[in-house]
Design a protein around this motif. Structure first.
Motif, short mmCIF file in Angstrom:
data_model
loop_
_atom_site.label_atom_id
_atom_site.label_comp_id
_atom_site.label_asym_id
_atom_site.label_seq_id
_atom_site.Cartn_x
_atom_site.Cartn_y
_atom_site.Cartn_z
N ASN A 1 33.00 22.93 -37.37
CA ASN A 1 32.49 21.82 -37.38
C ASN A 1 33.19 20.83 -38.69
OD1 ASN A 1 30.98 21.50 -35.07
ND2 ASN A 1 29.24 22.18 -36.17
N ASP A 2 33.51 21.90 -39.85
CA ASP A 2 34.03 21.24 -40.72
C ASP A 2 35.59 20.79 -40.56
OD1 ASP A 2 32.22 22.10 -43.53
OD2 ASP A 2 32.08 23.25 -41.67
N ILE A 3 36.32 21.81 -39.97
CA ILE A 3 37.69 21.62 -39.64
C ILE A 3 37.92 20.49 -38.84
CG2 ILE A 3 39.47 22.88 -38.29
CD1 ILE A 3 38.91 24.05 -41.15
N ILE A 4 37.13 20.06 -37.73
CA ILE A 4 37.39 18.93 -36.89
C ILE A 4 37.12 17.78 -37.48
CG2 ILE A 4 36.95 20.34 -34.82
CD1 ILE A 4 34.44 18.86 -34.43
N ARG A 5 36.66 17.69 -38.57
CA ARG A 5 36.17 16.45 -39.51
C ARG A 5 37.64 15.67 -40.11
NH1 ARG A 5 30.60 15.11 -42.07
NH2 ARG A 5 29.42 15.73 -40.08
N PRO A 6 37.85 14.61 -40.05
CA PRO A 6 39.12 13.87 -40.52
C PRO A 6 39.11 14.16 -42.01
CG PRO A 6 37.90 12.35 -39.11
CD PRO A 6 37.00 13.41 -39.16
N GLY A 7 40.71 14.77 -42.42
CA GLY A 7 40.65 14.77 -44.00
C GLY A 7 39.98 16.20 -44.43
N SER A 8 39.60 17.11 -43.48
CA SER A 8 39.30 18.39 -44.03
C SER A 8 40.29 19.30 -44.46
CB SER A 8 38.31 18.94 -42.89
OG SER A 8 39.19 19.32 -41.56
N ASP A 9 40.32 20.31 -45.30
CA ASP A 9 41.24 21.00 -45.63
C ASP A 9 40.94 22.46 -45.34
OD1 ASP A 9 42.87 22.68 -47.03
OD2 ASP A 9 42.49 21.69 -49.02
N PRO A 10 41.57 23.04 -44.33
CA PRO A 10 41.22 24.36 -44.02
C PRO A 10 41.36 25.44 -45.01
CG PRO A 10 43.50 23.93 -43.23
CD PRO A 10 42.80 22.71 -43.78
N ASP A 11 42.08 25.32 -46.16
CA ASP A 11 42.04 26.31 -47.18
C ASP A 11 40.68 26.18 -48.13
OD1 ASP A 11 44.67 26.91 -46.63
OD2 ASP A 11 45.52 25.33 -47.88
N ASP A 12 40.12 25.01 -48.20
CA ASP A 12 38.98 24.84 -48.94
C ASP A 12 38.07 25.30 -48.18
OD1 ASP A 12 37.16 23.46 -50.93
OD2 ASP A 12 36.55 22.57 -49.13
N VAL A 13 37.87 25.16 -47.13
CA VAL A 13 36.77 25.58 -46.12
C VAL A 13 36.74 27.13 -46.00
CG1 VAL A 13 35.81 25.73 -43.81
CG2 VAL A 13 36.80 23.78 -44.60
N ILE B 1 43.44 24.72 -36.96
CA ILE B 1 42.57 25.55 -36.64
C ILE B 1 43.19 27.01 -36.68
CG2 ILE B 1 41.48 26.69 -34.48
CD1 ILE B 1 40.83 23.49 -33.79
N ALA B 2 44.52 27.05 -36.39
CA ALA B 2 45.47 28.13 -36.75
C ALA B 2 45.40 28.68 -38.17
CB ALA B 2 46.87 27.88 -36.02
N THR B 3 45.55 27.54 -39.09
CA THR B 3 45.51 28.06 -40.43
C THR B 3 44.33 29.05 -40.82
OG1 THR B 3 47.02 26.27 -41.04
CG2 THR B 3 45.84 26.97 -42.85
N TYR B 4 43.03 27.90 -40.46
CA TYR B 4 41.87 28.76 -40.68
C TYR B 4 41.49 30.10 -40.00
CZ TYR B 4 36.54 28.64 -41.24
OH TYR B 4 35.52 28.95 -41.75
N THR B 5 42.10 30.14 -38.84
CA THR B 5 41.94 31.41 -38.13
C THR B 5 42.68 32.44 -38.93
OG1 THR B 5 41.58 30.58 -35.95
CG2 THR B 5 42.48 32.65 -36.24
N ALA B 6 43.85 32.10 -39.47
CA ALA B 6 44.66 33.21 -40.16
C ALA B 6 44.04 33.46 -41.71
CB ALA B 6 46.14 32.59 -40.49
N HIS B 7 43.13 32.57 -42.25
CA HIS B 7 42.35 32.96 -43.32
C HIS B 7 41.31 33.82 -43.12
CE1 HIS B 7 43.82 30.36 -46.63
NE2 HIS B 7 43.98 29.33 -45.88
N VAL B 8 40.50 33.37 -41.94
CA VAL B 8 39.55 34.10 -41.48
C VAL B 8 39.65 35.75 -41.48
CG1 VAL B 8 37.70 34.79 -39.57
CG2 VAL B 8 38.02 32.32 -40.59
N ARG B 9 40.94 36.10 -40.62
CA ARG B 9 41.41 37.29 -40.29
C ARG B 9 41.72 38.10 -41.98
NH1 ARG B 9 42.47 39.11 -35.03
NH2 ARG B 9 42.92 40.97 -36.10
#
Length: 263
Positions: free
Chosen positions: A94-106, A145-153
């Motif tokens: 839900n954070d990632i789909i918000r406008p302006g969110s940063d996957p690195d920060d999440v 979403i792909a960037t966040y997924t890479a971080h999660v792994r």
């Protein structure tokens, strides 16, 4: 790469707590009693089937609409208090789909929560995002979403967490795996995720979660457009309205199973 096909002794999991948002609560998979079921409940049943009757305990703390910080504040402390053998942790979508969110920060905030959990519970299974290339409202967010997924792994690597990799689960890219709102899984989609979660822990499962779907008849452009218009009117416009008003679908919703109870 984190190992998402482990052969752990899953008989050791006598208790399980699920934390997250609408995906883990089970939105889209409505049971006969009017309550959401979902992949986590179905996964819990697969785990319970390996234990003596009524000895396996399960809690589902997930609440629809929750952002990562809300999950960390409301659910992570409860999961630590319950101290189950297994926790599934899916958060940040839900954070990632918000406008302006940063996957690195999440991802940084997600990692702090994983570090907190792994010090208190037996095993923490983390969950990646879906590949949204064919999801109309989320297609343009595929890179984030792909960037966040890479971080999660990568986080899973650092904390030795099994990974429920939804990006690689091709069967959920079929539209029949999704509810009519196109944002939540259908009952069959939830079932396939539950089967994959069990596979991650090395369990034998009754069906292949990536089994191909039966062929669909071709759809004409007019039919597709009519469906898109109906979907936008019924789901997209209300979703945008809630965002503009600062509302969440999870306002006034409590966790459906806040305690570790026998199945």
């Amino acid at each position: 790469m984190a190992d998402d096909s482990r052969t752990e002794n899953s008989d050791a999991f006598g208790s399980y707590a699920a934390i997250g948002d609408s995906f883990t609560e089970g939105v889209g998979d409505l049971g006969p009693d009017g309550r959401f079921v979902g992949w986590a409940d179905r996964f819990a049943v697969l785990l319970a089937d390996r234990m003596p009757e009524h000895t396996f305990r399960y809690a589902n703390l997930a609440v629809r609409g929750r952002l990562l910080d809300q999950i960390v504040e409301e659910q992570v402390p409860r999961a630590r208090e319950l101290a189950p053998d297994l926790v599934t942790f899916c958060a940040g979508g839900n954070d990632i789909i918000r406008p302006g969110s940063d996957p690195d920060d999440v991802a940084e905030r997600f990692e702090r929560a994983v570090a907190d959990l792994t010090g208190s519970v037996g095993t923490v299974m983390v969950t990646t995002g879906f590949d949204t290339r064919d999801v109309p409202v989320l297609r343009h967010l595929r890179g984030k979403i792909a960037t966040y997924t890479a971080h999660v792994r990568a986080i899973a690597d650092r904390y030795d967490c099994p990974v429920l990799d939804l990006w690689s689960l091709r069967s959920v890219q079929d539209r029949r795996a999704w509810d009519s709102d196109r944002l939540h899984l259908s009952p069959e989609g939830h079932t396939r995720v539950a089967l994959r979660a069990a596979q991650v822990l090395g369990l034998d499962v009754p069906a292949d979660p990536d089994q191909p779907w039966p062929p669909l008849p071709p759809r004409g452009a007019l039919e597709v457009r009519r469906d898109d218009i109906q979907w936008a009117r019924e789901y997209l416009v209300p979703w945008i309205g809630r965002r503009l008003r600062g509302e969440s679908s999870g306002d006034h919703v409590a966790a459906k199973r806040p305690d570790l109870l026998p199945l």
